[in-house]
Design a protein around this motif. Structure first.
Motif, PDB file in Angstrom:
ATOM      1  N   THR A  35       0.846  -1.189   0.000  1.00  0.00           N
ATOM      2  CA  THR A  35       0.000   0.000   0.000  1.00  0.00           C
ATOM      3  C   THR A  35       0.883   1.242   0.000  1.00  0.00           C
ATOM      4  OG1 THR A  35      -1.685  -1.152   1.252  1.00  0.00           O
ATOM      5  CG2 THR A  35      -1.826   1.241   1.220  1.00  0.00           C
ATOM      6  N   SER A  36       0.559   2.189  -0.865  1.00  0.00           N
ATOM      7  CA  SER A  36       1.337   3.436  -0.901  1.00  0.00           C
ATOM      8  C   SER A  36       0.483   4.584  -0.378  1.00  0.00           C
ATOM      9  CB  SER A  36       1.799   3.723  -2.330  1.00  0.00           C
ATOM     10  OG  SER A  36       0.687   3.952  -3.135  1.00  0.00           O
ATOM     11  N   VAL A  37       1.124   5.440   0.402  1.00  0.00           N
ATOM     12  CA  VAL A  37       0.437   6.595   0.978  1.00  0.00           C
ATOM     13  C   VAL A  37       1.177   7.840   0.533  1.00  0.00           C
ATOM     14  CG1 VAL A  37      -0.296   7.705   3.100  1.00  0.00           C
ATOM     15  CG2 VAL A  37      -0.208   5.222   2.989  1.00  0.00           C
ATOM     16  N   ARG A  38       0.440   8.793   0.020  1.00  0.00           N
ATOM     17  CA  ARG A  38       1.082  10.044  -0.393  1.00  0.00           C
ATOM     18  C   ARG A  38       1.390  10.874   0.833  1.00  0.00           C
ATOM     19  NH1 ARG A  38      -2.382  13.404  -3.784  1.00  0.00           N
ATOM     20  NH2 ARG A  38      -0.654  14.834  -3.616  1.00  0.00           N
ATOM     21  N   PRO A  47       3.873  14.400   2.131  1.00  0.00           N
ATOM     22  CA  PRO A  47       4.803  15.460   1.716  1.00  0.00           C
ATOM     23  C   PRO A  47       6.246  15.111   2.095  1.00  0.00           C
ATOM     24  CG  PRO A  47       2.952  16.364   2.920  1.00  0.00           C
ATOM     25  CD  PRO A  47       2.853  14.888   3.045  1.00  0.00           C
ATOM     26  N   VAL A  48       7.177  15.529   1.258  1.00  0.00           N
ATOM     27  CA  VAL A  48       8.592  15.197   1.464  1.00  0.00           C
ATOM     28  C   VAL A  48       9.115  15.689   2.823  1.00  0.00           C
ATOM     29  CG1 VAL A  48      10.929  15.615   0.603  1.00  0.00           C
ATOM     30  CG2 VAL A  48       9.120  15.012  -0.971  1.00  0.00           C
ATOM     31  N   PRO A  49       8.834  16.950   3.251  1.00  0.00           N
ATOM     32  CA  PRO A  49       9.337  17.376   4.576  1.00  0.00           C
ATOM     33  C   PRO A  49       8.798  16.504   5.697  1.00  0.00           C
ATOM     34  CG  PRO A  49       8.558  19.244   3.320  1.00  0.00           C
ATOM     35  CD  PRO A  49       8.138  18.034   2.567  1.00  0.00           C
ATOM     36  N   ALA A  50       7.517  16.128   5.613  1.00  0.00           N
ATOM     37  CA  ALA A  50       6.938  15.282   6.654  1.00  0.00           C
ATOM     38  C   ALA A  50       7.604  13.913   6.659  1.00  0.00           C
ATOM     39  CB  ALA A  50       5.437  15.150   6.431  1.00  0.00           C
ATOM     40  N   ALA A  51       7.876  13.399   5.457  1.00  0.00           N
ATOM     41  CA  ALA A  51       8.533  12.090   5.355  1.00  0.00           C
ATOM     42  C   ALA A  51       9.935  12.136   5.947  1.00  0.00           C
ATOM     43  CB  ALA A  51       8.601  11.664   3.892  1.00  0.00           C
ATOM     44  N   LEU A  52      10.660  13.228   5.658  1.00  0.00           N
ATOM     45  CA  LEU A  52      12.018  13.371   6.202  1.00  0.00           C
ATOM     46  C   LEU A  52      11.987  13.459   7.714  1.00  0.00           C
ATOM     47  CD1 LEU A  52      13.656  15.819   3.635  1.00  0.00           C
ATOM     48  CD2 LEU A  52      14.222  13.434   4.006  1.00  0.00           C
ATOM     49  N   ALA A  53      11.019  14.246   8.238  1.00  0.00           N
ATOM     50  CA  ALA A  53      10.899  14.395   9.691  1.00  0.00           C
ATOM     51  C   ALA A  53      10.586  13.050  10.333  1.00  0.00           C
ATOM     52  CB  ALA A  53       9.812  15.414  10.021  1.00  0.00           C
ATOM     53  N   LEU A  54       9.697  12.277   9.708  1.00  0.00           N
ATOM     54  CA  LEU A  54       9.347  10.949  10.242  1.00  0.00           C
ATOM     55  C   LEU A  54      10.563  10.028  10.245  1.00  0.00           C
ATOM     56  CD1 LEU A  54       5.825  10.079   8.825  1.00  0.00           C
ATOM     57  CD2 LEU A  54       6.525  10.021  11.197  1.00  0.00           C
ATOM     58  N   MET A  55      11.318  10.064   9.132  1.00  0.00           N
ATOM     59  CA  MET A  55      12.513   9.217   9.037  1.00  0.00           C
ATOM     60  C   MET A  55      13.522   9.587  10.115  1.00  0.00           C
ATOM     61  SD  MET A  55      13.006   8.892   4.943  1.00  0.00           S
ATOM     62  CE  MET A  55      14.616   8.152   5.004  1.00  0.00           C
ATOM     63  N   LEU A  56      13.647  10.897  10.364  1.00  0.00           N
ATOM     64  CA  LEU A  56      14.585  11.384  11.388  1.00  0.00           C
ATOM     65  C   LEU A  56      14.158  10.896  12.765  1.00  0.00           C
ATOM     66  CD1 LEU A  56      17.090  13.278  11.454  1.00  0.00           C
ATOM     67  CD2 LEU A  56      15.550  15.071  12.193  1.00  0.00           C
ATOM     68  N   VAL A  57      12.854  11.009  13.044  1.00  0.00           N
ATOM     69  CA  VAL A  57      12.330  10.576  14.347  1.00  0.00           C
ATOM     70  C   VAL A  57      12.553   9.078  14.528  1.00  0.00           C
ATOM     71  CG1 VAL A  57      10.184  10.212  15.625  1.00  0.00           C
ATOM     72  CG2 VAL A  57      10.648  12.427  14.618  1.00  0.00           C
ATOM     73  N   PHE A  58      12.267   8.291  13.473  1.00  0.00           N
ATOM     74  CA  PHE A  58      12.459   6.842  13.568  1.00  0.00           C
ATOM     75  C   PHE A  58      13.941   6.500  13.746  1.00  0.00           C
ATOM     76  CE2 PHE A  58       8.163   6.289  11.639  1.00  0.00           C
ATOM     77  CZ  PHE A  58       7.665   5.473  12.637  1.00  0.00           C
ATOM     78  N   CYS A  81      -5.777  12.112  -9.476  1.00  0.00           N
ATOM     79  CA  CYS A  81      -5.391  11.294 -10.637  1.00  0.00           C
ATOM     80  C   CYS A  81      -4.260  11.959 -11.420  1.00  0.00           C
ATOM     81  CB  CYS A  81      -6.593  11.147 -11.565  1.00  0.00           C
ATOM     82  SG  CYS A  81      -7.407   9.580 -11.447  1.00  0.00           S
ATOM     83  N   PHE A  82      -4.389  13.263 -11.616  1.00  0.00           N
ATOM     84  CA  PHE A  82      -3.382  14.004 -12.394  1.00  0.00           C
ATOM     85  C   PHE A  82      -2.035  13.990 -11.670  1.00  0.00           C
ATOM     86  CE2 PHE A  82      -6.210  17.047 -15.084  1.00  0.00           C
ATOM     87  CZ  PHE A  82      -6.909  15.954 -15.560  1.00  0.00           C
ATOM     88  N   LEU A  83      -2.092  14.199 -10.365  1.00  0.00           N
ATOM     89  CA  LEU A  83      -0.834  14.239  -9.607  1.00  0.00           C
ATOM     90  C   LEU A  83      -0.153  12.869  -9.581  1.00  0.00           C
ATOM     91  CD1 LEU A  83      -1.808  16.537  -6.598  1.00  0.00           C
ATOM     92  CD2 LEU A  83      -0.318  17.113  -8.503  1.00  0.00           C
ATOM     93  N   ASN A  84      -0.963  11.818  -9.650  1.00  0.00           N
ATOM     94  CA  ASN A  84      -0.384  10.471  -9.661  1.00  0.00           C
ATOM     95  C   ASN A  84       0.084  10.053 -11.055  1.00  0.00           C
ATOM     96  OD1 ASN A  84      -0.771  10.041  -6.928  1.00  0.00           O
ATOM     97  ND2 ASN A  84      -2.833   9.261  -7.216  1.00  0.00           N
ATOM     98  N   HIS A  85      -0.346  10.800 -12.030  1.00  0.00           N
ATOM     99  CA  HIS A  85       0.002  10.468 -13.415  1.00  0.00           C
ATOM    100  C   HIS A  85       1.386  11.031 -13.712  1.00  0.00           C
ATOM    101  CE1 HIS A  85      -0.901   9.544 -17.618  1.00  0.00           C
ATOM    102  NE2 HIS A  85      -0.390  10.713 -17.933  1.00  0.00           N
ATOM    103  N   ARG A  86       2.376  10.171 -13.676  1.00  0.00           N
ATOM    104  CA  ARG A  86       3.763  10.649 -13.769  1.00  0.00           C
ATOM    105  C   ARG A  86       4.449  10.250 -15.070  1.00  0.00           C
ATOM    106  NH1 ARG A  86       3.861  14.793 -10.616  1.00  0.00           N
ATOM    107  NH2 ARG A  86       3.482  14.345  -8.430  1.00  0.00           N
ATOM    108  N   ARG A  87       3.731  10.230 -16.127  1.00  0.00           N
ATOM    109  CA  ARG A  87       4.386   9.875 -17.389  1.00  0.00           C
ATOM    110  C   ARG A  87       4.915  11.143 -18.055  1.00  0.00           C
ATOM    111  NH1 ARG A  87       0.514   6.136 -20.729  1.00  0.00           N
ATOM    112  NH2 ARG A  87      -1.098   7.283 -19.646  1.00  0.00           N
TER     113      ARG A  87
END
Lengths: 237, 203
Positions: free
Chosen positions: A116-119, A121-132, B79-85
């Motif tokens: 499963t993939s969850v979108r 934001p990059v700053p939030a992801a970096l902060a989470l990685m740092l905390v972990f 959908c557009f944001l996930n469309h990365r082609r």
């Protein structure tokens, strides 16, 4: 009057907002009044509006004509039908799935969770990685302390143990024997004298002659053996 | 209850025909956004139909808290944001055959040749220039511009949908407009904008 208040740089920064309708009506009216008095700003505004209009017309022109849509709808309907069929098929597979073992269901759930993939934001992801990362390091440090604590404590105690050491000592006894026969010629008579080192009896005997006293005699560990060749006669000569 | 709400309820109950009727009301808007975003007709069709399929699958989650189109637009943006082609340059090589020639030719036939050949050529060139300008910005900047210019959303609404600040949205819009201005070379406001832009291109 508006010319005194007019600032071209400030006005031009608001022109896009004015063209896109992002400014409230009162401010928009003030800006438009300023534009009338400033030809440079007006030209800029007119250019912006023209760009947006041409873009709008071009985008509208790019949309397919009427003949395109029936085919589009048919293809969409077919895709929806295929999607619905796939859903029905997956629903039909549900009872079979329920009959499968619990372990396979858990495996499937884990697989779904892993893929499963969850979108985020990059700053939030970096902060989470740092905390972990920090949490992992702290956990690792604590485990090391636990390992150190769990090892048995070895107490060092120093004690002296007496070990008997066998020492060999070689004693050499030098014995001088005065023979009567030989002393008779000189006329001096003396009892037979025997000097034995470390022997108190022999000291007592030798007390008569101070030259042969062993009072200050100290035996040494090293024994020096001197071989004297010849006899008493040779020494007298 | 409006007819749209009634169609939504029927579609939620599993009526595909009701959903198709619902889709007909918005298919052009969604397709146009997809076309401006992807700049290629086949991609636009795939992308827009993906939006409809996702909408159909998620229709039970629609709670009538907003309008149907607002809900549909959220699905479209995702959908557009996930469309990365990345097909940034395909427009230049393929649109002449795929979108511009075919569409404009057929449209002119259907319209009974109301416009002349010159007008068609001008339109073709202007569309190409606009698409080139849109290709010169990032997909996110392009989407932000389309949401602002085509959908009329406010900076705050776009920022909320995209997940960035209103300042970023504003900067992105002005950057895209600057690219369009440079590409189209529009410096005055005549009566016929298309002719002006095309004249600039043909010069």
């Amino acid at each position: 009057m508006s010319n005194k208040m007019h600032n071209c740089k400030l006005t031009r920064s608001s022109l896009i907002d004015l063209a896109l309708g992002e400014i409230n009506p009162v401010t928009a009216e003030q800006l438009q009044a300023e534009l009338i008095d400033c030809p440079g700003c007006y030209e800029e505004y007119a250019s912006l509006r023209s760009t947006l209009r041409v873009t709008n017309q071009a985008l509208r022109a790019a949309v397919p004509g009427e003949e395109f849509w029936p085919g589009y709808r048919t293809r969409l309907h077919a895709k929806l039908q295929a999607s619905a069929d796939a859903q029905v098929e997956s629903a039909g597979r549900q009872p079979a799935l329920a009959a499968t073992s619990l372990s396979s269901q858990i495996w499937l759930a884990l697989k779904t969770l892993a893929t499963t993939s969850v979108r985020i934001p990059v700053p939030a992801a970096l902060a989470l990685m740092l905390v972990f990362g920090v949490f992992f390091l702290v956990l690792l440090g604590r485990e090391q302390v636990n390992v150190i604590a769990s090892t048995p404590v070895v107490l060092e105690k120093t004690s002296t143990v007496r070990v008997p050491v066998i020492q060999e000592r070689v004693l050499t006894r030098v014995v001088y024997i005065e023979k009567k026969g030989r002393r008779s010629g000189s006329g001096a008579t003396s009892p037979e004298r025997t000097v034995v080192p470390n022997d108190p009896d022999s000291v007592a005997v030798t007390g008569a002659n101070p030259a042969l006293s062993l009072v200050d005699f100290k035996p040494t560990n090293e024994v020096k053996l001197t071989i004297i060749k010849g006899g008493y006669k040779d020494e007298k000569r | 209850m409006s007819s749209e709400d009634e169609l939504v309820r029927q579609a939620q109950a599993g009526d595909k025909d009701a959903f198709c009727l619902l889709a007909q009301d918005y298919e052009r808007r969604i397709f146009s956004l997809a076309l401006y975003y992807s700049r290629e007709r086949q991609d636009a069709e795939d992308l827009s139909q993906e939006v409809w399929l996702k909408a159909y699958a998620a229709l039970t989650s629609f709670r009538f808290e907003s309008s149907f189109y607002t809900w549909l637009r959220q699905i479209t943006i995702n959908c557009f944001l996930n469309h990365r082609r990345a097909k940034s340059n395909r427009w230049l090589s393929q649109t002449s055959e795929s979108v511009s020639n075919e569409d404009f030719a057929s449209r002119n036939e259907a319209a009974g040749q109301a416009r002349g050949l010159e007008s068609t050529l001008q339109n073709h060139l202007v569309v190409e220039k606009v698409m080139q300008a849109l290709a010169a910005v990032t997909p996110q900047q392009r989407l932000i511009f389309l949401l602002k210019h085509q959908e009329g959303m406010t900076y705050e609404e776009i920022a909320k949908e995209i997940g960035c600040s209103p300042g970023t949205v504003k900067k992105s819009v002005s950057r895209t407009i600057a690219k369009l201005r440079k590409k189209l070379g529009v410096n005055e406001e005549p009566e016929n904008y298309m002719s002006c832009a095309a004249a600039g291109i043909l010069r």
